[in-house]
Motif scaffolding. Structure first.
Motif, PDB file in Angstrom:
ATOM      1  N   GLY A 136       0.761  -1.235   0.000  1.00 37.40           N
ATOM      2  CA  GLY A 136       0.000   0.000   0.000  1.00 37.40           C
ATOM      3  C   GLY A 136       0.791   1.284   0.000  1.00 37.40           C
ATOM      4  O   GLY A 136       0.212   2.379   0.038  1.00 37.40           O
ATOM      5  N   PHE A 137       2.111   1.187  -0.087  1.00 37.51           N
ATOM      6  CA  PHE A 137       2.945   2.381  -0.073  1.00 37.51           C
ATOM      7  C   PHE A 137       3.439   2.737  -1.473  1.00 37.51           C
ATOM      8  O   PHE A 137       3.651   1.855  -2.314  1.00 37.51           O
ATOM      9  CB  PHE A 137       4.174   2.165   0.824  1.00 37.51           C
ATOM     10  CG  PHE A 137       3.837   1.841   2.243  1.00 37.51           C
ATOM     11  CD1 PHE A 137       3.484   2.838   3.135  1.00 37.51           C
ATOM     12  CD2 PHE A 137       3.864   0.530   2.693  1.00 37.51           C
ATOM     13  CE1 PHE A 137       3.165   2.538   4.448  1.00 37.51           C
ATOM     14  CE2 PHE A 137       3.553   0.214   4.000  1.00 37.51           C
ATOM     15  CZ  PHE A 137       3.195   1.228   4.881  1.00 37.51           C
ATOM     16  N   ILE A 138       3.638   4.007  -1.720  1.00 36.56           N
ATOM     17  CA  ILE A 138       4.393   4.436  -2.900  1.00 36.56           C
ATOM     18  C   ILE A 138       5.866   4.201  -2.574  1.00 36.56           C
ATOM     19  O   ILE A 138       6.367   4.710  -1.573  1.00 36.56           O
ATOM     20  CB  ILE A 138       4.159   5.922  -3.204  1.00 36.56           C
ATOM     21  CG1 ILE A 138       2.698   6.172  -3.553  1.00 36.56           C
ATOM     22  CG2 ILE A 138       5.070   6.387  -4.339  1.00 36.56           C
ATOM     23  CD1 ILE A 138       2.333   7.641  -3.653  1.00 36.56           C
ATOM     24  N   ALA A 139       6.550   3.416  -3.376  1.00 32.58           N
ATOM     25  CA  ALA A 139       7.943   3.068  -3.106  1.00 32.58           C
ATOM     26  C   ALA A 139       8.850   3.608  -4.201  1.00 32.58           C
ATOM     27  O   ALA A 139       8.506   3.554  -5.386  1.00 32.58           O
ATOM     28  CB  ALA A 139       8.102   1.552  -2.986  1.00 32.58           C
ATOM     29  N   PHE A 140      10.015   4.095  -3.790  1.00 33.53           N
ATOM     30  CA  PHE A 140      10.969   4.635  -4.763  1.00 33.53           C
ATOM     31  C   PHE A 140      12.365   4.172  -4.384  1.00 33.53           C
ATOM     32  O   PHE A 140      12.824   4.372  -3.256  1.00 33.53           O
ATOM     33  CB  PHE A 140      10.906   6.161  -4.767  1.00 33.53           C
ATOM     34  CG  PHE A 140      11.687   6.800  -5.889  1.00 33.53           C
ATOM     35  CD1 PHE A 140      11.530   6.386  -7.199  1.00 33.53           C
ATOM     36  CD2 PHE A 140      12.573   7.836  -5.627  1.00 33.53           C
ATOM     37  CE1 PHE A 140      12.235   6.973  -8.240  1.00 33.53           C
ATOM     38  CE2 PHE A 140      13.284   8.448  -6.650  1.00 33.53           C
ATOM     39  CZ  PHE A 140      13.124   8.018  -7.965  1.00 33.53           C
ATOM     40  N   ALA A 141      13.048   3.537  -5.349  1.00 31.88           N
ATOM     41  CA  ALA A 141      14.383   2.985  -5.120  1.00 31.88           C
ATOM     42  C   ALA A 141      15.372   3.615  -6.098  1.00 31.88           C
ATOM     43  O   ALA A 141      15.448   3.204  -7.262  1.00 31.88           O
ATOM     44  CB  ALA A 141      14.360   1.468  -5.296  1.00 31.88           C
ATOM     45  N   PRO A 142      16.119   4.628  -5.669  1.00 34.31           N
ATOM     46  CA  PRO A 142      17.108   5.256  -6.551  1.00 34.31           C
ATOM     47  C   PRO A 142      18.277   4.310  -6.858  1.00 34.31           C
ATOM     48  O   PRO A 142      18.568   3.376  -6.107  1.00 34.31           O
ATOM     49  CB  PRO A 142      17.597   6.462  -5.735  1.00 34.31           C
ATOM     50  CG  PRO A 142      16.535   6.684  -4.710  1.00 34.31           C
ATOM     51  CD  PRO A 142      16.005   5.328  -4.387  1.00 34.31           C
TER      52      PRO A 142
END
Length: 307
Positions: A136-142
């Motif tokens: 349920g989270f917006i996830a961002f992996a640089p």
């Protein structure tokens, strides 16, 4: 604060016969303390009936075909690569953004920044981002390696590439990613962070450097921030492997600072687990402990970010 040691199930038969020395040497190799030749040379000194050098080395080397728990085609998520401005880092950066399908401008979600190990944005870390989106989270992996063309497809080359980069600029790239998440049109403005190994360090570092942006941090076997530790305000959930002496030796002093500053934190030590136990692509993976740690992490973010 809770400090507990969890019992571990035995590793699969193909890996539980690998001597602990091999895991320790792999940790040295993976962190650049010894080169590949030395690592393989040491493995060659082991005498384990039925296990050849190639079998042991292969078991310790990541096999990312094993690391996909959530497909990039999963209908509940949308995954894309996004470039963003990174004025505090390399100027331009790129990451893997995963958004739950039910998130809209009228149904926003909390966000989680995902920080990789010391080898770039590999498939395991991308899968972690997808797992968070499924939760349920917006996830961002640089990808710290973006200035050099991005993760090259293998960890040895990725590790060598990351060593050539300015660590302060890598931190800047991740700081700007945290700001991007805070201001994203679909974000509630709450930002959590989870990281593994070097990414665990980054989680501690950003909690210290961005106390008004990072609302919760879950470092896995990460060393403390090098500066501004007194600034940490976010609740922390820290995960340690019992056999990870290198990282564990840094914890007592870090804990003193957190206690002195009345930071809300919980630390868990997972019995018989090695550094990297959450990474399901190598023999260091400990399924029971990894799943327990991950369940705790997701519950922690739901509690701290959705309040």
């Amino acid at each position: 604060m809770t400090l507990s040691t969890e019992k571990s199930t035995a590793r699969p038969l193909s890996t539980n016969r690998i001597p602990q020395e091999a895991f320790d040497w792999y940790d040295e190799y993976a962190h650049g303390d010894i080169d590949r030749r030395t690592f393989l040379s040491r493995l060659g000194t082991l005498s384990v009936t039925g296990l050849t050098l190639s079998v042991v080395a292969g078991a310790l080397t990541p096999n990312y075909a094993l690391a996909e728990q959530v497909s990039f085609n999963d209908p509940d998520i949308t995954a894309t690569y996004v470039e963003y401005d990174a004025p505090h880092g390399h100027g331009k950066a790129r990451g893997y953004l995963v958004i739950p399908k039910n998130v809209t401008p009228n149904n926003k979600a909390a966000t989680v920044l995902v920080a990789h190990e010391n080898r770039g944005l590999n498939p395991y870390i991308e899968d972690v981002a997808r797992r968070l989106a499924k939760a349920g989270f917006i996830a961002f992996a640089p990808d710290a390696l973006f200035p050099l063309g991005g993760y090259p497809g293998n960890d040895d080359e990725g590790r060598a590439m990351q060593k050539t980069l300015d660590g302060n600029k890598i931190e800047g790239d991740f700081m700007d990613a945290a700001t991007l998440l805070k201001n994203h049109e679909l974000s509630t403005g709450k930002v959590g962070m989870v990281g593994f190994c070097y990414g665990g360090y980054l989680t501690n570092a950003l909690a210290a450097a961005m106390p008004d942006t990072i609302h919760a941090g879950a470092p896995f076997y990460g060393t403390p921030a090098k500066s501004n530790i007194d600034n940490i305000k976010a609740p922390l959930q820290l995960h340690f492997a019992e056999l990870d002496k290198r990282v564990n030796d840094t914890w007592p002093e870090y804990e003193k600072v957190l206690k002195a500053n009345k930071v809300d934190y919980t630390a868990y030590v997972y019995a018989k687990a090695n550094h990297g136990f959450h990474n399901d692509s190598t023999a260091r993976y400990d399924e029971k402990n990894a799943e327990l740690a991950w369940d705790r992490t997701v519950a922690f973010f739901k509690k701290t970010l959705n309040a």
